[in-house]
Each structure stands twice: as C-alpha cells, then as structure tokens.
Scaffold this motif. Structure first.
Motif, short mmCIF file in Angstrom:
data_model
loop_
_atom_site.label_atom_id
_atom_site.label_comp_id
_atom_site.label_asym_id
_atom_site.label_seq_id
_atom_site.Cartn_x
_atom_site.Cartn_y
_atom_site.Cartn_z
N CYS A 10 0.84 -1.20 0.00
CA CYS A 10 0.00 0.00 0.00
C CYS A 10 0.87 1.25 0.00
O CYS A 10 1.70 1.43 0.89
CB CYS A 10 -0.92 0.03 1.22
SG CYS A 10 -2.27 -1.14 1.12
N PHE A 11 0.67 2.10 -0.99
CA PHE A 11 1.39 3.37 -1.01
C PHE A 11 0.56 4.41 -1.75
O PHE A 11 -0.38 4.08 -2.49
CB PHE A 11 2.78 3.22 -1.64
CG PHE A 11 2.79 3.05 -3.14
CD1 PHE A 11 3.12 4.12 -3.97
CD2 PHE A 11 2.49 1.83 -3.73
CE1 PHE A 11 3.14 3.97 -5.36
CE2 PHE A 11 2.52 1.67 -5.10
CZ PHE A 11 2.84 2.75 -5.92
N PHE A 12 0.88 5.68 -1.52
CA PHE A 12 0.19 6.81 -2.14
C PHE A 12 1.23 7.75 -2.73
O PHE A 12 2.35 7.85 -2.23
CB PHE A 12 -0.66 7.57 -1.11
CG PHE A 12 -1.67 6.71 -0.39
CD1 PHE A 12 -2.94 6.56 -0.90
CD2 PHE A 12 -1.33 6.04 0.78
CE1 PHE A 12 -3.88 5.76 -0.25
CE2 PHE A 12 -2.26 5.25 1.44
CZ PHE A 12 -3.53 5.11 0.92
N VAL A 13 0.85 8.44 -3.79
CA VAL A 13 1.77 9.33 -4.49
C VAL A 13 1.18 10.74 -4.55
O VAL A 13 0.01 10.91 -4.91
CB VAL A 13 2.05 8.83 -5.92
CG1 VAL A 13 2.77 9.89 -6.74
CG2 VAL A 13 2.87 7.55 -5.89
N ASP A 14 1.97 11.73 -4.16
CA ASP A 14 1.63 13.14 -4.34
C ASP A 14 2.53 13.64 -5.46
O ASP A 14 3.67 14.03 -5.23
CB ASP A 14 1.86 13.92 -3.05
CG ASP A 14 1.44 15.38 -3.16
OD1 ASP A 14 1.33 15.89 -4.30
OD2 ASP A 14 1.22 16.03 -2.13
N GLU A 15 2.00 13.59 -6.69
CA GLU A 15 2.82 13.91 -7.86
C GLU A 15 3.26 15.37 -7.85
O GLU A 15 4.40 15.69 -8.21
CB GLU A 15 2.04 13.61 -9.14
CG GLU A 15 2.86 13.70 -10.40
CD GLU A 15 2.05 13.37 -11.63
OE1 GLU A 15 2.66 12.98 -12.64
OE2 GLU A 15 0.81 13.50 -11.57
N LYS A 16 2.39 16.27 -7.42
CA LYS A 16 2.71 17.69 -7.45
C LYS A 16 3.88 18.02 -6.54
O LYS A 16 4.80 18.77 -6.91
CB LYS A 16 1.48 18.51 -7.05
CG LYS A 16 1.71 20.01 -7.03
CD LYS A 16 0.45 20.75 -6.61
CE LYS A 16 0.71 22.26 -6.56
NZ LYS A 16 -0.51 23.01 -6.15
N ASN A 17 3.86 17.47 -5.33
CA ASN A 17 4.92 17.77 -4.35
C ASN A 17 6.04 16.75 -4.35
O ASN A 17 6.96 16.84 -3.54
CB ASN A 17 4.30 17.88 -2.96
CG ASN A 17 3.34 19.05 -2.85
OD1 ASN A 17 3.69 20.19 -3.17
ND2 ASN A 17 2.11 18.79 -2.39
N GLN A 18 5.94 15.76 -5.23
CA GLN A 18 7.01 14.78 -5.44
C GLN A 18 7.38 14.03 -4.16
O GLN A 18 8.55 13.88 -3.81
CB GLN A 18 8.24 15.45 -6.04
CG GLN A 18 7.98 16.05 -7.43
CD GLN A 18 9.24 16.56 -8.08
OE1 GLN A 18 10.04 17.26 -7.46
NE2 GLN A 18 9.43 16.22 -9.34
#
Length: 367
Positions: free
Chosen positions: A311-319
């Motif tokens: 399980c993981f999540f990505v915040d593309e904007k804030n890298q």
C-alpha cells in the motif's frame, strides 16, 4: 434553528462537511435527511470533496480490522482520522480483512472470509453478496464496473487458482442481475495471494507472474502487469513493467489522480526503492516514461518494506510518496507506520497506532 435554513443555504453549508459527518446530518431532521440524498446535493458534495483532494488526500484505511477515513498531507506530514464512515452493517462489530475501492464504492471482505459486502460509505447503503456455492480463504477479489450510457454497472470478480490443494474457480458477479456467472479461464500466469489488485477506470490491474517461470524465481520475463476488463469480462495480454523484479522484491500498485498507474519496487538486496508513473494505461497497453522517485532506503530505515504489504500513495505535485508498513527493524513489529519519502533525502514517519495486522489503505473520493 439550523434546520430552518433556506434550502440553497443549507445545501451550500452541508456540502462542505466531510463524508463522515453525513450520518449526523441525516439524523438531525427529516428535511436534511432528504436533502443529503438529493442528486443535486450529492454532485455538489462530490465536487467539494474532489477540490479538497487537490490539497490533501483522503484515504480509507484498515487499522486493527476497523475501517476509517483519513486525511493525508504528505508535504507537511500529518495523517489524521476524519472519522468513521457510515455504518457497514454495524461496522463497529465487524472485523474487515481487506478492502477494494472503485468509483466511490468499497468491496469489503470480512476477517473470517465468510462475507463480502459492497458498501457505499457516502450513502451508507450496503449490499451483501451471497456466494454461488461458497467462498474460499484463498480467494482473490476485484471490484470494477461496466459503463453504458453514463450508467455504471458494478461487478465483482472472484477467483482462486491453486495447485495445493488443487482448485480453480473464476466467476463474476453482476449487480444488475444479482447473480454470479462462471468464467472459463485456464491461466498460464499466477497472481500470488498477497498481491492486491488496483482499480483504475473501472478495470483492475495486478502484478502477475508466469507459472512456467516461477521456478527460476524472478527475471525480466517472470513478472508483468495484468488487467481484467470488466466490460469484456476478460483478462488482457501481458503488459510490461518498467523494471525486472526479483521474487523477493517488494512490489505494489497505486493510482495517480485516478488517471494513471503508479508501480513501486524495492529491491531486496540493495534496498533501493523506485516508483514509476505510467504515461498511458489501458487494458491492452501501457507506457512508462516517467521515473517518479528513486531512493536508497537503507540509511533511512535500515530494513526493506514487507514484500506483502503493498500500500502506497503518491503526491505527484509535491514529489513525495507514502508507504504503509510496520515498525520494521524491531523483533516483533506492532506499530503501524506511515513512511513519507521524497527527493533530496526528504524522509518523515507518522505513527498510526498499534495493531496485530498489517495496515491497508486505498485512496477514496465519494461518488
């Protein structure tokens, strides 16, 4: 009194409340109960929820077999419970083993594997799905939908394919007909029991492995991406991963803005963690041209993430990315930890409390 507010004003105020507050709203008065179930209000509330997702994530998590909604801010690390979701068959007394999200619905598997329930946390509606014959403790599940003329027909895929004991069952449940249908599948691939599927665009993707190459334990041909198309009710062709994993590596899937696929790989031997984001993803095709993150985790944690956590999540904007796991490195890990990882050595941890099972989660937007 608040209940005497004009309809348009009440709609504006109530649409800004989190989904976990709707149970209280509906019990306040008959007028608000009716308003909160109105289609216009629902659409407005969903739009407000999506606006908030641009600033911070909302995720449904299982911690200690209980389901709650959390807000995730990965740039200024904070992870806090928004509250419990509208009751799932008196959810305070139901232990949940696994959850799968698709288009605002959750497919919930109970801890004893005896029940599967499709649950709309927004409306509080639940639909218990009775088995065609029986469920199996080794079942894999997926929740998806077929879209026809802007109408979503939700379906549940159930399959088990094991050599010891010898059992192979593939079947699909259609919410419109309230019935199961047997699928005739003879796979030359295997989806390991602990690998979680990811719903994207109404279809579900897994990391699968070639049955014939399991014996060689890894290699560039051994692992691949596999999609089940809920419209055609078929598995698609083998799709390439952007790396060649080993059988002991940690592998997981996530989504980015519910539009692209993200895949995580942590090498067991070097501790190097990489996350790639697709540039194109369809049931029959995928393109990878963006390495989102590469980090050497050994100086940060000193241990690899559990290969079956996933399980993981990505915040593309804030890298930055968030990985759910236990307090590894201890003899008997009991604490649920969120590891927040970014570029240039950015690393934070958030303690989510104690439980005996591994934490699970998925992003959530009501619909």
């Amino acid at each position: 009194m608040l209940s005497d507010l004009p309809r348009d004003m009440a709609e504006e105020v109530l649409s800004r409340l989190p989904v976990t507050s709707l149970r209280g709203v509906r019990s306040t008065c008959r007028k608000w109960n009716t308003l909160s179930k109105n289609r216009t209000f629902t659409m407005k509330h969903v739009r407000e929820a999506k606006k908030k997702q641009r600033k911070e994530f909302q995720a449904v998590m299982i911690l200690g077999n209980r389901v709650s909604l959390f807000s995730l801010n990965l740039l200024n690390p904070s992870i806090g419970p928004v509250g419990k979701l509208i009751s799932l068959d008196n959810a305070d007394r139901v232990d949940i083993y696994n959850i799968f999200h698709c288009h605002g619905l959750l497919l919930c598997i109970t801890k004893d594997r005896s029940r599967i329930v499709v649950w709309n946390p927004y409306s509080g509606q639940t639909s218990r799905i009775e088995p065609r014959t029986s469920y199996n403790i080794l079942d894999r599940y997926a929740l998806g939908h077929e879209r026809n003329n802007h109408h979503y027909s939700h379906k549940v895929l159930r399959f088990v394919d094991e050599c010891y004991p010898s059992i192979r069952e593939f079947e699909i449940y259609n919410s419109n007909t309230n019935s199961w249908k047997v699928l005739h599948v003879n796979p030359d691939w295997d989806v390991e029991f602990f690998r979680r599927g990811l719903s994207l665009g109404g279809n579900t993707y897994w990391i699968a492995q070639d049955k014939k190459l399991v014996a060689v334990q890894g290699g560039d041909r051994s692992f691949f991406l596999l999609c089940f198309d809920f419209t055609t009710e078929r598995f698609g062709p083998r799709l390439p991963l952007p790396f060649a994993p080993n059988h002991r590596d940690t592998l997981a899937l996530s989504s980015v803005r519910e539009k692209q696929l993200a895949v995580l790989c942590q090498k067991c031997c070097s501790y190097t963690l990489t996350i790639w984001i697709s540039s194109r993803i369809e049931p029959n095709a995928v393109s990878w041209n963006k390495l989102f993150l590469r980090v050497d985790m050994k100086p940060l944690t000193g241990f690899p993430f559990f290969f079956g956590a996933g399980c993981f999540f990505v915040d593309e904007k804030n890298q930055v990315a968030l990985v759910l796991d236990k307090d590894g490195g201890t003899p008997n890990p009991t604490r649920n930890i969120a590891y927040i990882i970014g570029k240039k050595g950015y690393f934070k941890t958030v303690d989510l409390g104690e439980s005996g099972c591994w934490p699970l989660g998925c992003s959530y937007v009501p619909s």
